[in-house]
Scaffold this active site. Structure first.
Site, PDB file in Angstrom:
ATOM      1  N   ARG A  47       0.791  -1.196   0.000  1.00  0.00           N
ATOM      2  CA  ARG A  47       0.000   0.000   0.000  1.00  0.00           C
ATOM      3  C   ARG A  47       0.846   1.278   0.000  1.00  0.00           C
ATOM      4  O   ARG A  47       0.351   2.367  -0.248  1.00  0.00           O
ATOM      5  CB  ARG A  47      -0.872   0.008   1.267  1.00  0.00           C
ATOM      6  CG  ARG A  47      -2.046  -0.944   1.164  1.00  0.00           C
ATOM      7  CD  ARG A  47      -2.816  -0.981   2.482  1.00  0.00           C
ATOM      8  NE  ARG A  47      -2.496  -2.204   3.205  1.00  0.00           N
ATOM      9  CZ  ARG A  47      -2.989  -2.497   4.404  1.00  0.00           C
ATOM     10  NH1 ARG A  47      -3.775  -1.657   5.033  1.00  0.00           N
ATOM     11  NH2 ARG A  47      -2.689  -3.630   4.980  1.00  0.00           N
ATOM     12  N   GLY A  48       2.112   1.124   0.329  1.00  0.00           N
ATOM     13  CA  GLY A  48       2.969   2.284   0.610  1.00  0.00           C
ATOM     14  C   GLY A  48       3.101   3.317  -0.491  1.00  0.00           C
ATOM     15  O   GLY A  48       3.373   4.484  -0.219  1.00  0.00           O
ATOM     16  N   ASP A 104       7.571   2.663  -2.777  1.00  0.00           N
ATOM     17  CA  ASP A 104       7.742   3.686  -1.728  1.00  0.00           C
ATOM     18  C   ASP A 104       9.179   3.735  -1.222  1.00  0.00           C
ATOM     19  O   ASP A 104       9.802   4.792  -1.235  1.00  0.00           O
ATOM     20  CB  ASP A 104       6.740   3.458  -0.573  1.00  0.00           C
ATOM     21  CG  ASP A 104       6.826   2.060   0.048  1.00  0.00           C
ATOM     22  OD1 ASP A 104       7.554   1.196  -0.475  1.00  0.00           O
ATOM     23  OD2 ASP A 104       6.145   1.834   1.066  1.00  0.00           O
ATOM     24  N   ASP A 107      14.739  -0.997   0.426  1.00  0.00           N
ATOM     25  CA  ASP A 107      15.535  -1.212   1.632  1.00  0.00           C
ATOM     26  C   ASP A 107      16.583  -2.291   1.313  1.00  0.00           C
ATOM     27  O   ASP A 107      17.604  -1.970   0.713  1.00  0.00           O
ATOM     28  CB  ASP A 107      14.537  -1.617   2.736  1.00  0.00           C
ATOM     29  CG  ASP A 107      15.121  -1.709   4.118  1.00  0.00           C
ATOM     30  OD1 ASP A 107      15.712  -0.730   4.583  1.00  0.00           O
ATOM     31  OD2 ASP A 107      14.975  -2.768   4.750  1.00  0.00           O
ATOM     32  N   LYS A 135      17.243   3.404   0.626  1.00  0.00           N
ATOM     33  CA  LYS A 135      18.212   3.291   1.734  1.00  0.00           C
ATOM     34  C   LYS A 135      19.408   2.497   1.233  1.00  0.00           C
ATOM     35  O   LYS A 135      19.466   1.279   1.419  1.00  0.00           O
ATOM     36  CB  LYS A 135      17.580   2.555   2.919  1.00  0.00           C
ATOM     37  CG  LYS A 135      16.438   3.278   3.612  1.00  0.00           C
ATOM     38  CD  LYS A 135      15.923   2.408   4.760  1.00  0.00           C
ATOM     39  CE  LYS A 135      14.761   3.046   5.478  1.00  0.00           C
ATOM     40  NZ  LYS A 135      14.155   2.138   6.469  1.00  0.00           N
ATOM     41  N   PHE A 156      13.902   4.278  10.326  1.00  0.00           N
ATOM     42  CA  PHE A 156      12.570   3.798   9.967  1.00  0.00           C
ATOM     43  C   PHE A 156      11.647   4.995   9.792  1.00  0.00           C
ATOM     44  O   PHE A 156      11.425   5.754  10.722  1.00  0.00           O
ATOM     45  CB  PHE A 156      12.013   2.835  11.015  1.00  0.00           C
ATOM     46  CG  PHE A 156      10.894   2.019  10.462  1.00  0.00           C
ATOM     47  CD1 PHE A 156      11.156   0.830   9.789  1.00  0.00           C
ATOM     48  CD2 PHE A 156       9.580   2.450  10.562  1.00  0.00           C
ATOM     49  CE1 PHE A 156      10.129   0.084   9.233  1.00  0.00           C
ATOM     50  CE2 PHE A 156       8.541   1.709  10.018  1.00  0.00           C
ATOM     51  CZ  PHE A 156       8.822   0.526   9.357  1.00  0.00           C
ATOM     52  N   VAL A 157      11.132   5.183   8.594  1.00  0.00           N
ATOM     53  CA  VAL A 157      10.366   6.386   8.281  1.00  0.00           C
ATOM     54  C   VAL A 157       8.884   6.093   8.077  1.00  0.00           C
ATOM     55  O   VAL A 157       8.492   4.959   7.776  1.00  0.00           O
ATOM     56  CB  VAL A 157      10.928   7.109   7.030  1.00  0.00           C
ATOM     57  CG1 VAL A 157      12.343   7.600   7.281  1.00  0.00           C
ATOM     58  CG2 VAL A 157      10.872   6.208   5.805  1.00  0.00           C
ATOM     59  N   ASP A 163       3.874   3.572   6.222  1.00  0.00           N
ATOM     60  CA  ASP A 163       3.348   3.337   7.570  1.00  0.00           C
ATOM     61  C   ASP A 163       4.346   2.705   8.525  1.00  0.00           C
ATOM     62  O   ASP A 163       5.342   2.118   8.122  1.00  0.00           O
ATOM     63  CB  ASP A 163       2.145   2.400   7.493  1.00  0.00           C
ATOM     64  CG  ASP A 163       2.576   0.957   7.235  1.00  0.00           C
ATOM     65  OD1 ASP A 163       3.297   0.724   6.239  1.00  0.00           O
ATOM     66  OD2 ASP A 163       2.238   0.079   8.041  1.00  0.00           O
ATOM     67  N   ARG A 169       0.427   6.906   7.659  1.00  0.00           N
ATOM     68  CA  ARG A 169       0.348   7.027   6.199  1.00  0.00           C
ATOM     69  C   ARG A 169      -0.161   8.397   5.762  1.00  0.00           C
ATOM     70  O   ARG A 169       0.155   8.874   4.687  1.00  0.00           O
ATOM     71  CB  ARG A 169      -0.597   5.966   5.612  1.00  0.00           C
ATOM     72  CG  ARG A 169      -0.094   4.537   5.696  1.00  0.00           C
ATOM     73  CD  ARG A 169      -0.906   3.653   4.750  1.00  0.00           C
ATOM     74  NE  ARG A 169      -0.815   2.244   5.086  1.00  0.00           N
ATOM     75  CZ  ARG A 169       0.139   1.416   4.657  1.00  0.00           C
ATOM     76  NH1 ARG A 169       1.108   1.878   3.906  1.00  0.00           N
ATOM     77  NH2 ARG A 169       0.135   0.143   4.987  1.00  0.00           N
TER      78      ARG A 169
HETATM   79  P1  IMP Z   1      12.977  -4.534   0.978  1.00  0.00           P
HETATM   80  O1  IMP Z   1      12.502  -5.808   0.367  1.00  0.00           O
HETATM   81  O2  IMP Z   1      13.871  -4.804   2.168  1.00  0.00           O
HETATM   82  O3  IMP Z   1      13.650  -3.620  -0.006  1.00  0.00           O
HETATM   83  O4  IMP Z   1      11.706  -3.866   1.616  1.00  0.00           O
HETATM   84  C1  IMP Z   1      11.058  -2.812   1.076  1.00  0.00           C
HETATM   85  C2  IMP Z   1       9.740  -2.629   1.766  1.00  0.00           C
HETATM   86  O5  IMP Z   1       9.892  -2.655   3.191  1.00  0.00           O
HETATM   87  C3  IMP Z   1       9.181  -1.257   1.458  1.00  0.00           C
HETATM   88  O6  IMP Z   1       8.393  -1.291   0.297  1.00  0.00           O
HETATM   89  C4  IMP Z   1       8.363  -0.960   2.686  1.00  0.00           C
HETATM   90  O7  IMP Z   1       7.087  -1.535   2.567  1.00  0.00           O
HETATM   91  C5  IMP Z   1       9.125  -1.644   3.798  1.00  0.00           C
HETATM   92  N1  IMP Z   1      10.013  -0.669   4.465  1.00  0.00           N
HETATM   93  C6  IMP Z   1      11.357  -0.598   4.384  1.00  0.00           C
HETATM   94  N2  IMP Z   1      11.844   0.418   5.116  1.00  0.00           N
HETATM   95  C7  IMP Z   1      10.762   1.019   5.672  1.00  0.00           C
HETATM   96  C8  IMP Z   1      10.591   2.172   6.535  1.00  0.00           C
HETATM   97  O8  IMP Z   1      11.553   2.862   6.931  1.00  0.00           O
HETATM   98  N3  IMP Z   1       9.320   2.483   6.862  1.00  0.00           N
HETATM   99  C9  IMP Z   1       8.231   1.772   6.441  1.00  0.00           C
HETATM  100  N4  IMP Z   1       8.340   0.709   5.635  1.00  0.00           N
HETATM  101  C10 IMP Z   1       9.593   0.322   5.252  1.00  0.00           C
HETATM  102 MG    MG Z   2       6.298  -1.505   0.173  1.00  0.00          MG
END
Ligand code: IMP
Ligand code: MG
Length: 182
Positions: A47-48, A104, A107, A135, A156-157, A163, A169
């Site tokens: 949803r982000g 969104d 990470d 990040k 963590f944002v 969210d 959100r």
């Molecule tokens: P990845 O697979 O580790 O790249 O995860 C990415 C997903 O983790 C993003 O689309 C977000 O849904 C969630 N996420 C990563 N960092 C944050 C944060 O700081 N705040 C909120 N959601 C996050």
């Molecule tokens: Mg996401």
């Protein structure tokens, strides 16, 4: 139980004005990058990305179609076994289409890497990624990001669609939560 009540404080990292300016720039660059597209398929990962995609598509000077995908990331005991599950798939057939995935935050990169792998099997004529936040220090899997709104530190944002436990959100800016000392 609410995580953002009491004296928890949201520290502003990126203001509403800064977001607007950057979204305008991204939309301009993206619009200029698809001079010949019949219709760009903009795919939001729910949803982000819902607020970002809403702002972004309104500024694209291109014919666009909008679709959404919901994926859930889950991990086993080791990082390398992380998998992505499709909870809601696209309704659009992306074969021979120009596809822009809108995320969104990137990470570790696992979510996006898996999503791109799945989409690539469907034969799009192009597949690119635009993420609002990145990040870089957290990356574990290499992913090709064509457009990035902001590189941010390992915090963590929340806000602007993003969210923490389904809260935050609706904040117009992006911030990080300062937990109150209790
Ligand atoms: P990845 O697979 O580790 O790249 O995860 C990415 C997903 O983790 C993003 O689309 C977000 O849904 C969630 N996420 C990563 N960092 C944050 C944060 O700081 N705040 C909120 N959601 C996050
Ligand atoms: Mg996401």
């Amino acid at each position: 139980m609410s995580v953002l009540t009491g004296d928890d404080h949201v520290e502003i990292l990126i203001s509403e004005t800064e977001i607007t300016a950057r979204v305008n720039q991204l939309a301009k660059q993206i619009s200029e990058s698809y001079p010949d597209t019949e219709q760009l398929v903009v795919v939001g990962l729910l949803r982000g990305s819902f607020i970002f995609i809403a702002d972004l598509v309104r500024r694209l000077n291109l014919p666009v179609e909008v679709d959404f995908m919901t994926v859930s990331s889950y991990g086993d005991s080791t990082v390398s076994s992380r998998q992505v599950k499709i909870l809601k798939d696209l309704e659009t057939n992306i074969h021979n289409r120009d596809v822009l995935v809108v995320e969104d935050i990137i990470d570790t990169g696992y979510t996006l890497a898996q999503v791109l792998k799945i989409m690539q099997t469907r034969g799009p004529s192009s597949l690119s990624v635009c993420t609002l936040l990145n990040k870089p220090s957290r990356r574990e899997v290499e992913v090709d990001i064509r457009w990035t709104g902001f590189d941010i530190p390992d915090e963590f944002v929340i806000g602007y669609g993003i969210d923490y436990a389904q809260q935050g959100r609706n904040l117009p800016h992006i911030g990080f939560v300062q937990k109150s000392a209790q």
